[in-house]
Design a protein around this motif. Sequence first.
Motif, short mmCIF file in Angstrom:
data_model
loop_
_atom_site.label_atom_id
_atom_site.label_comp_id
_atom_site.label_asym_id
_atom_site.label_seq_id
_atom_site.Cartn_x
_atom_site.Cartn_y
_atom_site.Cartn_z
N GLN A 141 0.83 -1.20 0.00
CA GLN A 141 0.00 0.00 0.00
C GLN A 141 0.87 1.26 0.00
O GLN A 141 0.58 2.22 -0.71
N GLY A 144 2.31 1.94 -3.39
CA GLY A 144 1.32 2.56 -4.27
C GLY A 144 1.17 4.04 -4.00
O GLY A 144 1.09 4.85 -4.93
N THR A 145 1.17 4.43 -2.74
CA THR A 145 1.09 5.84 -2.38
C THR A 145 2.33 6.59 -2.86
O THR A 145 2.24 7.69 -3.39
#
Length: 166
Positions: A141, A144-145
């Motif tokens: 995650q 992705g950020t």
Amino acid sequence: MPLTSRAGVDRRRSTATGTGTLAALVLVAVCGSPSYVRWAGDSTDPNSAAGWFLRLLAWPSWRFDSDRPVETLFTDGLRALLVVVLAATLLYLLPGPQTAPAAGLFSQLFSGWGAYVFAAGFAALLSSLFGADSSLFVAVQAAGTGAAYGFFAGWIVGVASLGGRA
């Protein structure tokens, strides 16, 4: 005055790696600073495109004095440092488009931009593995950020590396 020196290269011209690294350093140092992060959080509208972008620029935030846990401060600082170091490394390793026979502005722009996207994604992935709640899911995650940050802020690094020699 000739454009080349005795070595055959104009030493006054900047390198794409140097200018791109300087742009990455300025982005992280200025937009990740506690005062900018505070300003972006207090003075921008998160529901507008400009406000969202100004808040996104604050993603590689770093702090030295905070009431947050030391582990969080360490991972935030590591993330900011890794963005700059990985950007410099990738800008150095990706001179191919800049020295190719068809080298042009677009290849230099996308080379610098892509290097920053990968640098931000990898920096987020690596630094999240040292966090308090480190897991593979959290790391993916975070990557992705980081890649989203690199995509929307990386054009600045790409533009900075335009016109430099490899």
